[in-house]
Enzyme design. Structure first.
Site, PDB file in Angstrom:
ATOM      1  N   ASN A  38       0.818  -1.216   0.000  1.00  9.90           N
ATOM      2  CA  ASN A  38       0.000   0.000   0.000  1.00  9.90           C
ATOM      3  C   ASN A  38       0.851   1.266   0.000  1.00  9.90           C
ATOM      4  O   ASN A  38       1.776   1.386  -0.801  1.00  9.90           O
ATOM      5  CB  ASN A  38      -0.983  -0.031   1.180  1.00  9.90           C
ATOM      6  N   GLY A  72       7.075 -20.911   2.445  1.00  7.69           N
ATOM      7  CA  GLY A  72       7.775 -22.178   2.254  1.00  7.69           C
ATOM      8  C   GLY A  72       8.826 -22.123   1.168  1.00  7.69           C
ATOM      9  O   GLY A  72       8.998 -21.115   0.478  1.00  7.69           O
TER      10      GLY A  72
END
Length: 574
Positions: A454, A505
């Site tokens: 943002n 991951g």
């Protein structure tokens, strides 16, 4: 995204479409299936040349703030895609129409000046949005009929009575109260990602013009243009498995089971070790179900004869598996480590992303930790204390409670703050809100997860990390759920000197590229002789109270930080 004549605009459009097609092919080749619309609407692509109007030298991609919702209803997905598309198109318009002009004449090396211009521009947009909403509300009020004074609102529901004989929590230091409703989501101004994207684009442009890597320019910004003698790498937080609300099993509490390699390991050694563990997790999941007549326990924590463990790759880059109890995924990792000759609590440590905001059942006023198993706040504290007692290798809990539950945060910090990091992720406010309030200690926690998204500029990241350093809070630099393949956030984490980096991951192209960038930076720092290691990169004395207790002889001495070389080599070869 500036426009310099029809030819330039047409050429830029063709180039952009070509890049988008290449990105789509890249995701397909790396087993990251995404529909083209998701790829285009979830990220914002920007070339610094479009801001400065000269030869393009780099580009950035910033992710939107929208979360990835598993198993969402089609109509909700469609509505969110429309909202994302509007956010991206608004950001493009801001850059084309105003930001480009306002930044003309400002050198890319003047990051603080650029960010100040962006901040003022955004504040004006916020004010415009506020005035527009007030005007719309006044128009609505003028057309809505006034309700009759005889109409009475229904009385508020009474708090539920406590069941007779209900067990008290061992550490129930706060009064059981009706749960607070969820706070409304912070308003994200449509188009705000243009601010963060332009700030990053300018930072990358300035670094390339200076002939520096991005992380060094960020470090210079952090240290007032004084080059630090040493730079430290953030410690890895790597997601191994997911057993959260969206998983197929009964377990809800463990949205991410995270592994943290020992600080004495290099990033490369840590990644190699975790890749080996991940390989064994996959083998365990692929094993056929054992005979149902057996009743022995296996290292996966379940009884033999149970249903086969299944798994699918999550958007977080780890396997989502169908476990039914809290202990099962922990025993899975513990068993695999034992088979590999690794020791939890010494070679590596664990963290859990509890994602408490996803567990609250508001009809019952309790957290659904497992399907059909509900616990109130006091019982949750007991659960966490028991969990840390059974598995002392867990050194961090992320979002153990909602942000609305201030008293439970106090209680769990008093119970576990000396043994375990308590990190606020979703439970924290946005960076802009924290800076606006000037207070990061709303809840009692050990640290925060910060993200670049943002309207967050490079100067904002420096300011928030400086504020956290002054309060001795742990900074975790995290990636967003809807990630892009831009690896700049790794440079930001290194330059800002944060304690941990949480990338998800070791799978999916948009996450693997960031791990590769971290390994590249480590190699560069080693070659330059600027790779540092500080005592702050330990996690044995988790706060001042714990350190005082250790000095007084009430806690054991910390483990030796650096392993002998032969032990490290053996661990990474296994």
């Amino acid at each position: 995204m500036g426009e310099e004549g029809g030819g330039r605009s047409c050429g830029t459009t063709r180039e952009l479409q070509k890049l988008k097609q290449q990105a789509l092919e890249y995701y397909r080749e790396n087993d990251v299936p995404r529909r083209l619309e998701e790829l285009l609407n979830s990220t914002f692509y920007l070339q610094p040349a479009d801001v400065y109007g000269h030869l393009s030298i780099c580009s950035v991609v910033i992710s939107t703030h929208f979360e990835v919702h598993e198993n969402a209803l089609p109509e909700l997905v469609e509505a969110e895609e429309v909202e994302r598309a509007d956010a991206v198109s608004t950001a493009v318009r801001w850059v084309n129409e105003t930001i480009t002009e306002e930044l003309r004449g400002i050198e890319p090396s003047n990051q603080a000046g650029v960010d100040q211009v962006l901040r003022i521009f955004f504040e004006n947009k916020v004010q415009e949005d506020k005035e527009r909403k007030e005007l719309e509300k006044s128009l609505e009020d003028s057309t809505v009929p006034v309700p009759s004074p005889l109409t009475q609102p229904p009385p508020p529901p009474l708090p539920p009575d406590k069941k007779k004989g209900q067990k008290q929590g061992r550490r129930d230091t706060f009064t059981e109260k009706p749960i607070l409703p969820p706070e409304p989501d912070e308003h994200v101004l449509c188009g705000s990602m243009a601010i963060g994207a332009v700030s990053l684009a300018v930072a990358k442009t300035g670094a390339m013009l200076d002939g520096n890597p991005l992380y060094l320019n960020i470090a210079l910004l952090k240290h007032h243009q004084e080059q630090p003698a040493k730079l430290t790498l953030p410690l890895l937080m790597v997601s191994l498995v997911s057993c959260g609300k969206a998983s197929p099993g009964k377990l809800n509490l463990m949205k991410e089971l995270i592994c943290i390699p020992h600080p004495g390991l290099t990033a490369k050694q840590g990644v190699e070790m975790l890749l080996e563990i991940q390989k064994h997790i996959t083998k365990t999941i692929e094993m056929p179900p054992p005979p149902k007549t057996e009743t022995k326990r296996g290292h996966n924590g379940g009884k033999r004869g149970q249903q086969q463990i299944i798994g699918k790759m999550s958007h977080l880059g780890c396997l989502t598996i169908n476990y039914d109890t809290i202990e099962q995924p922990l025993l899975l990792i513990q068993g695999i480590c034992a088979n590999l000759g690794l020791e939890l609590g010494r070679n590596l440590h664990l963290a859990i992303n509890c994602a408490a905001h996803e567990l609250m059942d508001y009809s019952k006023g309790k957290y659904e930790v497992m399907m059909g198993t509900y616990k109130n706040a006091a019982e949750m504290v007991d659960l966490y204390v028991d969990l840390i007692n059974k598995f002392p290798s867990i050194i961090a809990l992320i979002d153990p409670f909602r942000k609305e539950d201030s008293e439970p945060w106090d209680s769990i910090y008093d119970a576990l703050g000396a043994r375990c990091y308590l990190i606020a992720g979703t439970a924290s406010k946005s960076i802009s809100k924290l800076l606006e309030d000037g207070n990061i200690g709303v809840l009692k926690y050990s640290g925060l997860i910060i993200k670049h998204t943002n309207q967050t500029t490079m100067s904002d990241l420096v300011e928030i990390t400086n504020l956290m350093d002054s309060k001795k809070h742990i900074a975790v630099f995290g990636s967003t759920e809807g990630e892009s393949s831009d690896d700049s956030l790794v440079d930001l984490a290194v330059g800002l000197g944060v304690r941990f980096i949480k990338l998800g991951g070791l799978s999916r192209g948009e996450r693997v590229t960031k791990y590769n960038r971290l390994l590249t930076i480590e190699e560069e720092l080693v070659q330059n002789g600027t790779l540092g290691f500080t005592e702050e990169h330990t996690f044995f004395y988790l706060n001042e109270e714990a350190e005082k207790a250790a000095v007084a002889g009430e806690l054991p001495e910390p483990l030796e930080l650096i392993f002998p070389t032969e032990v490290l080599e053996e661990s990474t070869r296994t």
